[in-house]
Design an enzyme around this catalytic site. Structure first.
Site, PDB file in Angstrom:
ATOM      1  N   HIS A 277      43.248  35.951  36.390  1.00 34.91           N
ATOM      2  CA  HIS A 277      42.258  36.476  35.451  1.00 34.91           C
ATOM      3  C   HIS A 277      42.168  35.511  34.283  1.00 34.91           C
ATOM      4  O   HIS A 277      43.191  35.166  33.687  1.00 34.91           O
ATOM      5  CB  HIS A 277      42.694  37.839  34.903  1.00 34.91           C
ATOM      6  CG  HIS A 277      42.727  38.930  35.923  1.00 34.91           C
ATOM      7  ND1 HIS A 277      41.731  39.867  36.029  1.00 34.91           N
ATOM      8  CD2 HIS A 277      43.639  39.236  36.880  1.00 34.91           C
ATOM      9  CE1 HIS A 277      42.032  40.717  37.008  1.00 34.91           C
ATOM     10  NE2 HIS A 277      43.182  40.351  37.540  1.00 34.91           N
TER      11      HIS A 277
ATOM     12  N   HIS B  25      44.743  35.880  42.746  1.00 33.59           N
ATOM     13  CA  HIS B  25      43.687  35.639  41.759  1.00 33.59           C
ATOM     14  C   HIS B  25      44.243  35.583  40.351  1.00 33.59           C
ATOM     15  O   HIS B  25      45.147  36.335  40.001  1.00 33.59           O
ATOM     16  CB  HIS B  25      42.575  36.692  41.867  1.00 33.59           C
ATOM     17  CG  HIS B  25      43.015  38.117  41.760  1.00 33.59           C
ATOM     18  ND1 HIS B  25      43.698  38.769  42.764  1.00 33.59           N
ATOM     19  CD2 HIS B  25      42.858  39.032  40.772  1.00 33.59           C
ATOM     20  CE1 HIS B  25      43.934  40.020  42.398  1.00 33.59           C
ATOM     21  NE2 HIS B  25      43.442  40.214  41.186  1.00 33.59           N
TER      22      HIS B  25
ATOM     23  N   ILE C  61      33.513  42.258  38.159  1.00 35.16           N
ATOM     24  CA  ILE C  61      32.581  43.336  37.811  1.00 35.16           C
ATOM     25  C   ILE C  61      33.262  44.379  36.914  1.00 35.16           C
ATOM     26  O   ILE C  61      32.636  45.328  36.476  1.00 35.16           O
ATOM     27  CB  ILE C  61      31.984  44.010  39.075  1.00 35.16           C
ATOM     28  CG1 ILE C  61      33.090  44.557  39.987  1.00 35.16           C
ATOM     29  CG2 ILE C  61      31.109  43.017  39.836  1.00 35.16           C
ATOM     30  CD1 ILE C  61      32.553  45.456  41.106  1.00 35.16           C
TER      31      ILE C  61
ATOM     32  N   GLU D 102      45.645  45.079  42.919  1.00 34.48           N
ATOM     33  CA  GLU D 102      44.507  45.749  43.559  1.00 34.48           C
ATOM     34  C   GLU D 102      43.972  45.021  44.783  1.00 34.48           C
ATOM     35  O   GLU D 102      43.780  45.628  45.826  1.00 34.48           O
ATOM     36  CB  GLU D 102      43.391  45.970  42.535  1.00 34.48           C
ATOM     37  CG  GLU D 102      43.769  47.091  41.572  1.00 34.48           C
ATOM     38  CD  GLU D 102      42.621  47.589  40.744  1.00 34.48           C
ATOM     39  OE1 GLU D 102      41.528  46.976  40.823  1.00 34.48           O
ATOM     40  OE2 GLU D 102      42.804  48.570  40.014  1.00 34.48           O
TER      41      GLU D 102
END
Ligand SMILES: [Zn+2]
Length: 133
Positions: free
Chosen positions: A98, A96, A31, A91
């Site tokens: 990107h 994860h 998001i 964060e």
């Protein structure tokens, strides 16, 4: 793991714009994209730090990243003709990757992330689906 936002996305407790899913991996639109189509690829297994992944997952996730990069390239035609990859993990402490359609090499910086509206995210997801399925 109860408080992990990515585990909640995996368990459908939080909705997401899913780009790809199989039994061990999930990819969804962030998001906070750098560019439209900016996707996060995660293993379903909760491991906070990428280099703590077992060897099988560590190698498999890059093969999944390749599959998703093809999907994103097909949908967004970035100017460099490349999908960039970044891993920081600062964060959310669930591994994860990107995957970012890159118009310029200088796109690859988290300082360029800005929040996208639901309309922008739906449009990006539609582009992906229209161009790949
Ligand atoms: Zn998690």
């Amino acid at each position: 793991m109860e408080e992990c936002i990515f585990c909640k996305i995996i368990n459908n407790q939080i909705p997401s714009y899913k780009v790809y899913e199989d039994k061990d991996y999930l990819a969804f639109l962030t998001i906070m994209p750098i560019n439209p189509g900016h996707t996060l690829l995660i293993p379903k297994k909760h491991v906070p730090y990428i280099f703590d992944l077992d060897e099988k997952t560590l190698s498999e996730i890059l093969i999944k990243a390749q599959k998703i990069a093809h999907i994103l390239k097909q949908a967004f035609h970035p100017k460099t003709n490349r999908i960039g990859i970044m891993v920081a993990g600062g964060e959310v402490h669930h591994t994860h990757l990107h995957l970012i359609p890159m118009d310029y090499d200088s796109d690859l910086t988290f300082t360029r992330q800005k929040s996208a509206s639901p309309e922008e995210l739906s449009l990006a997801l539609k582009k992906i689906k229209d161009n790949n399925f």
